[in-house]
Design a protein around this motif. Structure first.
Motif, PDB file in Angstrom:
ATOM      1  N   VAL A 179       0.845  -1.194   0.000  1.00 14.87           N
ATOM      2  CA  VAL A 179       0.000   0.000   0.000  1.00 14.87           C
ATOM      3  C   VAL A 179       0.883   1.248   0.000  1.00 14.87           C
ATOM      4  N   GLY A 180       1.938   1.216   0.790  1.00 11.12           N
ATOM      5  CA  GLY A 180       2.865   2.342   0.833  1.00 11.12           C
ATOM      6  C   GLY A 180       3.482   2.637  -0.518  1.00 11.12           C
ATOM      7  N   ARG A 181       3.834   1.599  -1.273  1.00 11.09           N
ATOM      8  CA  ARG A 181       4.398   1.791  -2.616  1.00 11.09           C
ATOM      9  C   ARG A 181       3.365   2.414  -3.559  1.00 11.09           C
ATOM     10  N   VAL A 182       2.119   1.964  -3.453  1.00  9.16           N
ATOM     11  CA  VAL A 182       1.059   2.530  -4.298  1.00  9.16           C
ATOM     12  C   VAL A 182       0.908   4.023  -4.015  1.00  9.16           C
ATOM     13  N   ILE A 183       0.914   4.386  -2.747  1.00 13.75           N
ATOM     14  CA  ILE A 183       0.788   5.802  -2.375  1.00 13.75           C
ATOM     15  C   ILE A 183       2.008   6.575  -2.879  1.00 13.75           C
ATOM     16  N   LYS A 184       3.201   6.029  -2.671  1.00 18.79           N
ATOM     17  CA  LYS A 184       4.434   6.700  -3.095  1.00 18.79           C
ATOM     18  C   LYS A 184       4.437   6.964  -4.599  1.00 18.79           C
ATOM     19  N   GLU A 185       3.857   6.044  -5.373  1.00 21.96           N
ATOM     20  CA  GLU A 185       3.810   6.178  -6.832  1.00 21.96           C
ATOM     21  C   GLU A 185       2.622   7.019  -7.313  1.00 21.96           C
ATOM     22  N   SER A 186       1.802   7.480  -6.413  1.00 24.17           N
ATOM     23  CA  SER A 186       0.618   8.268  -6.768  1.00 24.17           C
ATOM     24  C   SER A 186       1.033   9.681  -7.204  1.00 24.17           C
ATOM     25  N   PRO A 187       0.086  10.434  -7.751  1.00 21.11           N
ATOM     26  CA  PRO A 187       0.395  11.812  -8.170  1.00 21.11           C
ATOM     27  C   PRO A 187       0.454  12.827  -7.017  1.00 21.11           C
ATOM     28  N   LEU A 188       0.262  12.372  -5.774  1.00 24.72           N
ATOM     29  CA  LEU A 188       0.418  13.278  -4.633  1.00 24.72           C
ATOM     30  C   LEU A 188       1.905  13.617  -4.516  1.00 24.72           C
ATOM     31  N   PRO A 189       2.276  14.894  -4.503  1.00 25.83           N
ATOM     32  CA  PRO A 189       3.696  15.257  -4.478  1.00 25.83           C
ATOM     33  C   PRO A 189       4.466  14.572  -3.339  1.00 25.83           C
ATOM     34  N   ALA A 190       5.670  14.119  -3.667  1.00 20.92           N
ATOM     35  CA  ALA A 190       6.497  13.395  -2.694  1.00 20.92           C
ATOM     36  C   ALA A 190       6.766  14.231  -1.444  1.00 20.92           C
ATOM     37  N   ALA A 191       7.028  15.517  -1.623  1.00 19.42           N
ATOM     38  CA  ALA A 191       7.290  16.382  -0.464  1.00 19.42           C
ATOM     39  C   ALA A 191       6.070  16.435   0.446  1.00 19.42           C
ATOM     40  N   THR A 192       4.892  16.534  -0.146  1.00 17.95           N
ATOM     41  CA  THR A 192       3.655  16.553   0.642  1.00 17.95           C
ATOM     42  C   THR A 192       3.499  15.239   1.390  1.00 17.95           C
ATOM     43  N   GLN A 193       3.797  14.133   0.738  1.00 20.21           N
ATOM     44  CA  GLN A 193       3.697  12.830   1.400  1.00 20.21           C
ATOM     45  C   GLN A 193       4.578  12.766   2.641  1.00 20.21           C
ATOM     46  N   GLU A 194       5.816  13.226   2.536  1.00 21.22           N
ATOM     47  CA  GLU A 194       6.715  13.167   3.693  1.00 21.22           C
ATOM     48  C   GLU A 194       6.285  14.128   4.795  1.00 21.22           C
ATOM     49  N   LEU A 195       5.839  15.331   4.424  1.00 23.30           N
ATOM     50  CA  LEU A 195       5.385  16.292   5.433  1.00 23.30           C
ATOM     51  C   LEU A 195       4.171  15.752   6.184  1.00 23.30           C
TER      52      LEU A 195
ATOM     53  N   ASP B  44      -6.513  17.046  -6.934  1.00 20.08           N
ATOM     54  CA  ASP B  44      -7.536  16.364  -7.718  1.00 20.08           C
ATOM     55  C   ASP B  44      -7.954  15.066  -6.999  1.00 20.08           C
ATOM     56  N   GLU B  45      -8.884  14.351  -7.580  1.00 20.86           N
ATOM     57  CA  GLU B  45      -9.437  13.169  -6.910  1.00 20.86           C
ATOM     58  C   GLU B  45      -8.379  12.093  -6.652  1.00 20.86           C
ATOM     59  N   ARG B  46      -7.500  11.874  -7.602  1.00 30.28           N
ATOM     60  CA  ARG B  46      -6.446  10.862  -7.405  1.00 30.28           C
ATOM     61  C   ARG B  46      -5.505  11.271  -6.280  1.00 30.28           C
ATOM     62  N   GLN B  47      -5.166  12.538  -6.216  1.00 25.60           N
ATOM     63  CA  GLN B  47      -4.291  13.027  -5.145  1.00 25.60           C
ATOM     64  C   GLN B  47      -4.996  12.973  -3.791  1.00 25.60           C
ATOM     65  N   LEU B  48      -6.282  13.326  -3.776  1.00 28.81           N
ATOM     66  CA  LEU B  48      -7.044  13.250  -2.526  1.00 28.81           C
ATOM     67  C   LEU B  48      -7.156  11.810  -2.036  1.00 28.81           C
ATOM     68  N   THR B  49      -7.368  10.896  -2.959  1.00 35.02           N
ATOM     69  CA  THR B  49      -7.438   9.485  -2.586  1.00 35.02           C
ATOM     70  C   THR B  49      -6.122   9.049  -1.951  1.00 35.02           C
ATOM     71  N   ALA B  50      -5.009   9.423  -2.580  1.00 41.68           N
ATOM     72  CA  ALA B  50      -3.700   9.077  -2.042  1.00 41.68           C
ATOM     73  C   ALA B  50      -3.487   9.722  -0.676  1.00 41.68           C
ATOM     74  N   LEU B  51      -3.927  10.955  -0.522  1.00 41.71           N
ATOM     75  CA  LEU B  51      -3.776  11.665   0.752  1.00 41.71           C
ATOM     76  C   LEU B  51      -4.566  10.983   1.866  1.00 41.71           C
ATOM     77  N   VAL B  52      -5.800  10.616   1.582  1.00 40.17           N
ATOM     78  CA  VAL B  52      -6.624   9.929   2.582  1.00 40.17           C
ATOM     79  C   VAL B  52      -6.025   8.565   2.930  1.00 40.17           C
TER      80      VAL B  52
END
Length: 157
Positions: free
Chosen positions: A23-39, A120-128
């Motif tokens: 699941v972590g790899r799927v999120i990491k590969e998502s369009p949610l910016p990497a910096a946002t993911q780490e923050l 966008d929806e894909r980024q929001l999904t990854a964020l959630v």
């Protein structure tokens, strides 16, 4: 400090963590910016008091080029001027999603609406998904008192 359980030697934990890592790899590969993911990962871990995840995500973010100023200000992001409006929206959603038990109504509509302005929806999904997975991993580590300090960037990737 010694951990109460060793997740790396237990076969049940091994199976479960294999899926969490996927699941972590799927999120990491998502369009949610990497910096946002780490923050977001760092902020959720700070709220939950997960030392091992704070250690991991601070080091991963620094290895990816994040500045020490921004990393040091994540805990006080509301008063800091170093975050974009999109990052601030993600951090607010992460905080509200992490503190969901503290709010009878869950994540407020205005917090969600602000996130929708920036993602966008894909980024929001990854964020959630990220907020949810980080809360899960934080709880696994806090309950079993996993020690922090020895993580090396890239260790689990």
């Amino acid at each position: 400090m010694d951990a109460r359980l060793n997740y790396f030697t237990d076969p049940t934990a091994g199976k479960a963590f294999k899926h969490l890592m996927s699941v972590g790899r799927v999120i990491k590969e998502s369009p949610l910016p990497a910096a946002t993911q780490e923050l977001v990962s760092l902020r959720v871990s700070q709220i939950n008091g997960c030392a091992v995840c704070i250690d991991m995500h601070t080091k991963e973010a620094a290895a990816a080029g994040e500045t020490s100023v921004r990393l040091n200000l994540v805990a006080a992001w509301r008063e800091a001027t170093v975050f974009t409006e999109a990052e601030r929206a993600a951090l607010e959603l992460a905080e509200q999603g992490t503190r969901i038990a503290d709010a009878a109504g869950g994540v407020p509509d205005e917090v969600w609406a602000n996130a929708v302005k920036h993602y966008d929806e894909r980024q929001l999904t990854a964020l959630v998904l990220l907020v949810s997975v980080m809360n899960t991993v934080n709880r696994l580590n806090v309950i079993t008192q996993q020690p922090a300090g020895d993580y090396e960037a890239g260790q689990f990737h």
